[in-house]
Motif scaffolding. Structure first.
Motif, PDB file in Angstrom:
ATOM      1  N   GLU A  97       8.585  28.229 -32.574  1.00 28.22           N
ATOM      2  CA  GLU A  97       7.530  27.297 -32.956  1.00 28.22           C
ATOM      3  C   GLU A  97       6.556  27.926 -33.949  1.00 28.22           C
ATOM      4  O   GLU A  97       6.053  27.244 -34.850  1.00 28.22           O
ATOM      5  CB  GLU A  97       6.789  26.823 -31.708  1.00 28.22           C
ATOM      6  CG  GLU A  97       7.616  25.910 -30.814  1.00 28.22           C
ATOM      7  CD  GLU A  97       6.807  25.359 -29.670  1.00 28.22           C
ATOM      8  OE1 GLU A  97       5.582  25.613 -29.643  1.00 28.22           O
ATOM      9  OE2 GLU A  97       7.386  24.670 -28.811  1.00 28.22           O
ATOM     10  N   ASP A 101       5.842  26.502 -37.728  1.00 25.98           N
ATOM     11  CA  ASP A 101       4.491  26.093 -38.127  1.00 25.98           C
ATOM     12  C   ASP A 101       3.809  27.097 -39.041  1.00 25.98           C
ATOM     13  O   ASP A 101       2.587  27.036 -39.212  1.00 25.98           O
ATOM     14  CB  ASP A 101       3.615  25.897 -36.879  1.00 25.98           C
ATOM     15  CG  ASP A 101       4.076  24.718 -36.060  1.00 25.98           C
ATOM     16  OD1 ASP A 101       4.810  23.881 -36.610  1.00 25.98           O
ATOM     17  OD2 ASP A 101       3.721  24.639 -34.869  1.00 25.98           O
ATOM     18  N   ARG A 103       2.201  28.891 -42.077  1.00 27.94           N
ATOM     19  CA  ARG A 103       1.522  28.317 -43.242  1.00 27.94           C
ATOM     20  C   ARG A 103       2.119  28.783 -44.568  1.00 27.94           C
ATOM     21  O   ARG A 103       1.991  28.099 -45.579  1.00 27.94           O
ATOM     22  CB  ARG A 103       0.034  28.681 -43.199  1.00 27.94           C
ATOM     23  CG  ARG A 103      -0.722  28.030 -42.052  1.00 27.94           C
ATOM     24  CD  ARG A 103      -2.163  28.497 -42.036  1.00 27.94           C
ATOM     25  NE  ARG A 103      -2.919  27.849 -40.984  1.00 27.94           N
ATOM     26  CZ  ARG A 103      -3.568  26.692 -41.145  1.00 27.94           C
ATOM     27  NH1 ARG A 103      -3.540  26.085 -42.311  1.00 27.94           N
ATOM     28  NH2 ARG A 103      -4.241  26.156 -40.140  1.00 27.94           N
ATOM     29  N   TYR A 109       6.226  23.861 -42.820  1.00 26.80           N
ATOM     30  CA  TYR A 109       4.923  23.919 -42.153  1.00 26.80           C
ATOM     31  C   TYR A 109       4.718  22.692 -41.265  1.00 26.80           C
ATOM     32  O   TYR A 109       4.994  21.564 -41.665  1.00 26.80           O
ATOM     33  CB  TYR A 109       3.813  24.014 -43.190  1.00 26.80           C
ATOM     34  CG  TYR A 109       2.433  23.947 -42.588  1.00 26.80           C
ATOM     35  CD1 TYR A 109       2.011  24.913 -41.678  1.00 26.80           C
ATOM     36  CD2 TYR A 109       1.565  22.906 -42.894  1.00 26.80           C
ATOM     37  CE1 TYR A 109       0.753  24.852 -41.105  1.00 26.80           C
ATOM     38  CE2 TYR A 109       0.309  22.840 -42.342  1.00 26.80           C
ATOM     39  CZ  TYR A 109      -0.085  23.815 -41.452  1.00 26.80           C
ATOM     40  OH  TYR A 109      -1.327  23.749 -40.885  1.00 26.80           O
ATOM     41  N   ASN A 110       4.262  22.928 -40.046  1.00 28.41           N
ATOM     42  CA  ASN A 110       3.915  21.872 -39.086  1.00 28.41           C
ATOM     43  C   ASN A 110       5.119  20.989 -38.758  1.00 28.41           C
ATOM     44  O   ASN A 110       5.024  19.762 -38.696  1.00 28.41           O
ATOM     45  CB  ASN A 110       2.761  21.018 -39.631  1.00 28.41           C
ATOM     46  CG  ASN A 110       2.015  20.325 -38.508  1.00 28.41           C
ATOM     47  OD1 ASN A 110       2.197  20.632 -37.346  1.00 28.41           O
ATOM     48  ND2 ASN A 110       1.173  19.369 -38.871  1.00 28.41           N
ATOM     49  N   THR A 112       6.537  21.009 -35.846  1.00 30.44           N
ATOM     50  CA  THR A 112       6.483  20.676 -34.419  1.00 30.44           C
ATOM     51  C   THR A 112       5.419  19.631 -34.109  1.00 30.44           C
ATOM     52  O   THR A 112       5.040  19.470 -32.947  1.00 30.44           O
ATOM     53  CB  THR A 112       6.199  21.945 -33.593  1.00 30.44           C
ATOM     54  OG1 THR A 112       4.939  22.492 -34.001  1.00 30.44           O
ATOM     55  CG2 THR A 112       7.283  22.979 -33.796  1.00 30.44           C
ATOM     56  N   LYS A 113       4.951  18.915 -35.106  1.00 32.98           N
ATOM     57  CA  LYS A 113       3.890  17.928 -34.873  1.00 32.98           C
ATOM     58  C   LYS A 113       4.389  16.731 -34.079  1.00 32.98           C
ATOM     59  O   LYS A 113       3.574  15.952 -33.554  1.00 32.98           O
ATOM     60  CB  LYS A 113       3.301  17.469 -36.200  1.00 32.98           C
ATOM     61  CG  LYS A 113       4.306  16.755 -37.107  1.00 32.98           C
ATOM     62  CD  LYS A 113       3.665  16.348 -38.413  1.00 32.98           C
ATOM     63  CE  LYS A 113       4.673  15.653 -39.329  1.00 32.98           C
ATOM     64  NZ  LYS A 113       4.056  15.264 -40.611  1.00 32.98           N
ATOM     65  N   LYS A 123      -6.001  26.246 -34.699  1.00 34.59           N
ATOM     66  CA  LYS A 123      -4.913  26.562 -35.626  1.00 34.59           C
ATOM     67  C   LYS A 123      -5.323  27.658 -36.616  1.00 34.59           C
ATOM     68  O   LYS A 123      -4.483  28.437 -37.070  1.00 34.59           O
ATOM     69  CB  LYS A 123      -4.522  25.293 -36.382  1.00 34.59           C
ATOM     70  CG  LYS A 123      -3.246  25.424 -37.193  1.00 34.59           C
ATOM     71  CD  LYS A 123      -2.956  24.128 -37.929  1.00 34.59           C
ATOM     72  CE  LYS A 123      -2.680  22.998 -36.978  1.00 34.59           C
ATOM     73  NZ  LYS A 123      -2.305  21.750 -37.687  1.00 34.59           N
ATOM     74  N   HIS A 138      -0.277  29.202 -30.156  1.00 33.46           N
ATOM     75  CA  HIS A 138       1.063  28.639 -29.969  1.00 33.46           C
ATOM     76  C   HIS A 138       1.509  28.697 -28.514  1.00 33.46           C
ATOM     77  O   HIS A 138       2.331  27.883 -28.082  1.00 33.46           O
ATOM     78  CB  HIS A 138       2.059  29.388 -30.857  1.00 33.46           C
ATOM     79  CG  HIS A 138       1.812  29.222 -32.318  1.00 33.46           C
ATOM     80  ND1 HIS A 138       2.199  28.095 -33.017  1.00 33.46           N
ATOM     81  CD2 HIS A 138       1.199  30.027 -33.225  1.00 33.46           C
ATOM     82  CE1 HIS A 138       1.853  28.214 -34.282  1.00 33.46           C
ATOM     83  NE2 HIS A 138       1.242  29.380 -34.441  1.00 33.46           N
TER      84      HIS A 138
END
Length: 213
Positions: A97, A101, A103, A109-110, A112-113, A123, A138
């Protein structure tokens, strides 16, 4: 005395004759076995230093007996199990994860939203060492947070009911035969109730599907 000297000379002659008949293979095999026993004994002694708190537990056992030392052995086993579970969660849940995620990768990026949403205030500090050591970031907003919830709590939200009843329903500290038989029957009744409820739920779902069709 002369008779003893004569017997000693005869014994020496016999040994010299027998030593000549012994093959080199037999001598080498005996030497290898001797060396192997020495190495195995050294490893068995060295293994005590690799086991955590083994020497201290042995010292406690020598003073207070094996019953008291078994208590500390159990705590050591629980600690090792917790470390193993933490490593598994870190490798297969938190690390994937975190990579999804990250950056620095704009495409990933992101990702797992869909199943978690981390606040922006957390974050920003999710990759810091202090946050990781406090099991935040996380570890707090992931599937790993379910590991900190008690699975033994009663209610409709209880998960894996049959597995928890089957593997954790027995109390190994019971020493009375009558109490153990009562607990055995109680576990059997619980299993029957769970299986009956499961069968009724499956039948009900089949009936609903047939009505919808």
């Amino acid at each position: 005395m002369k008779r003893k000297r004569r017997t000693l000379k005869v014994a020496r002659r016999h040994l010299q004759r027998q030593e000549a008949r012994v093959s080199k293979y037999h001598l080498y095999s005996q030497e290898i076995q001797k060396r192997f026993k020495q190495v195995s004994r050294w490893f068995s002694n060295f293994k005590l230093y690799l086991i955590p708190w083994e020497s201290k537990i042995r010292q406690i056992e020598s003073h207070f007996g094996s019953v008291v030392s078994s208590y500390f052995i159990f705590h050591r086993w629980v600690l090792g199990l917790d470390i193993l579970v933490s490593i598994i969660i870190m490798m297969f849940i938190i690390t994937p994860e975190w990579l999804a995620d990250h950056r620095n990768d704009a495409q990933r990026y992101n990702e797992t939203k869909s199943f978690k949403e981390m606040p922006e205030s957390i974050k920003k500090h999710a990759d810091e060492l202090n946050t990781i050591l406090d099991f935040g970031g996380h570890a707090q907003y992931s599937m790993a947070s379910n590991a900190r919830k008690s699975k033994l709590a009663s209610g409709k939200t209880e998960q894996y009911v049959f597995s928890w009843k089957a593997f954790t329903g027995w109390d190994f500290t019971i020493g009375n035969p009558e109490t153990s038989s009562n607990l055995y029957m109680a576990n059997v009744i619980k299993m029957r109730v769970i299986i009956t409820f499961f069968c009724l739920t499956v039948i009900r779902l089949k009936e609903i599907n047939l009505r919808n069709q």
